[in-house]
Design a protein around this motif. Structure first.
Motif, PDB file in Angstrom:
ATOM      1  N   ARG A   1       6.923  10.693   1.048  1.00 31.39           N
ATOM      2  CA  ARG A   1       6.073   9.787   1.822  1.00 31.39           C
ATOM      3  C   ARG A   1       6.896   9.083   2.886  1.00 31.39           C
ATOM      4  O   ARG A   1       8.056   8.760   2.681  1.00 31.39           O
ATOM      5  CB  ARG A   1       5.440   8.712   0.922  1.00 31.39           C
TER       6      ARG A   1
ATOM      7  N   ALA B   1       1.608   6.758  -6.862  1.00 38.54           N
ATOM      8  CA  ALA B   1       0.370   7.445  -7.233  1.00 38.54           C
ATOM      9  C   ALA B   1       0.592   8.909  -7.565  1.00 38.54           C
ATOM     10  O   ALA B   1      -0.107   9.477  -8.389  1.00 38.54           O
ATOM     11  CB  ALA B   1      -0.671   7.310  -6.126  1.00 38.54           C
TER      12      ALA B   1
ATOM     13  N   SER C   1       2.118   1.763  -3.453  1.00 41.80           N
ATOM     14  CA  SER C   1       1.036   2.291  -4.297  1.00 41.80           C
ATOM     15  C   SER C   1       0.868   3.788  -4.089  1.00 41.80           C
ATOM     16  O   SER C   1       0.681   4.543  -5.050  1.00 41.80           O
ATOM     17  CB  SER C   1      -0.286   1.587  -3.979  1.00 41.80           C
ATOM     18  N   GLU C   2       0.931   4.232  -2.833  1.00 38.02           N
ATOM     19  CA  GLU C   2       0.811   5.662  -2.535  1.00 38.02           C
ATOM     20  C   GLU C   2       1.971   6.444  -3.130  1.00 38.02           C
ATOM     21  O   GLU C   2       1.798   7.559  -3.623  1.00 38.02           O
ATOM     22  CB  GLU C   2       0.758   5.884  -1.026  1.00 38.02           C
ATOM     23  N   VAL C   3       3.166   5.832  -3.092  1.00 31.88           N
ATOM     24  CA  VAL C   3       4.350   6.521  -3.600  1.00 31.88           C
ATOM     25  C   VAL C   3       4.246   6.735  -5.098  1.00 31.88           C
ATOM     26  O   VAL C   3       4.491   7.830  -5.596  1.00 31.88           O
ATOM     27  CB  VAL C   3       5.633   5.732  -3.247  1.00 31.88           C
TER      28      VAL C   3
ATOM     29  N   GLN D   1       0.838  -1.202   0.000  1.00 33.29           N
ATOM     30  CA  GLN D   1       0.000   0.000   0.000  1.00 33.29           C
ATOM     31  C   GLN D   1       0.876   1.257   0.000  1.00 33.29           C
ATOM     32  O   GLN D   1       0.565   2.237  -0.667  1.00 33.29           O
ATOM     33  CB  GLN D   1      -0.926   0.006   1.213  1.00 33.29           C
ATOM     34  N   PHE D   2       1.993   1.210   0.735  1.00 33.97           N
ATOM     35  CA  PHE D   2       2.931   2.338   0.758  1.00 33.97           C
ATOM     36  C   PHE D   2       3.490   2.565  -0.641  1.00 33.97           C
ATOM     37  O   PHE D   2       3.545   3.695  -1.125  1.00 33.97           O
ATOM     38  CB  PHE D   2       4.045   2.062   1.768  1.00 33.97           C
TER      39      PHE D   2
ATOM     40  N   SER E   1       8.558  10.445  -4.593  1.00 34.44           N
ATOM     41  CA  SER E   1       8.170  10.151  -5.973  1.00 34.44           C
ATOM     42  C   SER E   1       8.320  11.421  -6.790  1.00 34.44           C
ATOM     43  O   SER E   1       7.992  12.515  -6.333  1.00 34.44           O
ATOM     44  CB  SER E   1       6.750   9.599  -6.041  1.00 34.44           C
TER      45      SER E   1
END
Length: 172
Positions: free
Chosen positions: A142, A137, A133-135, A130-131, A163
């Motif tokens: 982050r 995105a 994916s957030e990065v 999930q981390f 990112s």
């Protein structure tokens, strides 16, 4: 003649009771002062804990800001931006060589593929999906969750990522 009334208490008993009665206000004052002193000590301990927490938070903020700035500088390197694995890995190794607080560095593409890294330890599998994916995105700094990377007590860390959107629109 006047009659003396007897109360049934001896003179010694009455003197002891009188002495105790005289000590009661002093004992009440001592109890009150002890209570006030305890309250003051508790307030002092809470204030010291608050100051320590603020110092620790400030130190962590400085560390994370320094890490963000370092990642920003690393992201501008030509080998990193062009996914040149040889140059990128060498550059990351040179940057992280003297940084004891940095366990490893890696460059991950938008498809979560590993482009280059400082160590070949399989650490990417330990990072929360999930981390990642957030990065990928969107751009920005982050901070992940505390992660254990191996069986040793010191094989743990806090994953951080920056990112960056390339001119091509790809996020790395």
């Amino acid at each position: 003649m006047t009659q003396v009334r007897r109360t049934g208490l001896s003179l010694t008993t009455r003197l002891v009771l009188l002495g105790l009665a005289a000590w009661l206000p002093a004992l009440a004052v001592i109890g009150y002062l002890e209570s006030e002193l305890r309250t003051a000590r508790e307030a002092e301990v809470l204030e010291a804990a608050r100051r320590q927490t603020q110092r620790a938070t400030s130190e962590l903020d400085r560390f994370l800001e320094g890490t963000r700035m370092m990642l920003t500088a690393v992201s501008t390197a030509r080998g990193v931006r062009r996914f040149d694995e040889g140059n990128c890995s060498t550059f990351l190794a040179e940057v992280s060589e003297n940084l004891v607080s940095i366990r490893s560095m890696m460059v991950i593409g938008a498809d979560r593929s590993l482009h280059c890294q400082t160590r070949r330890t399989g650490e990417i599998e330990a990072i929360d999906p999930q981390f990642l994916s957030e990065v990928v995105a969107g751009p920005g700094f982050r901070i992940g969750r505390f992660t254990r990377f191996g069986p040793e007590p010191y094989d743990a860390g806090l994953p951080v990522a920056l990112s960056v959107r390339l001119q091509t629109g790809e996020t790395v």
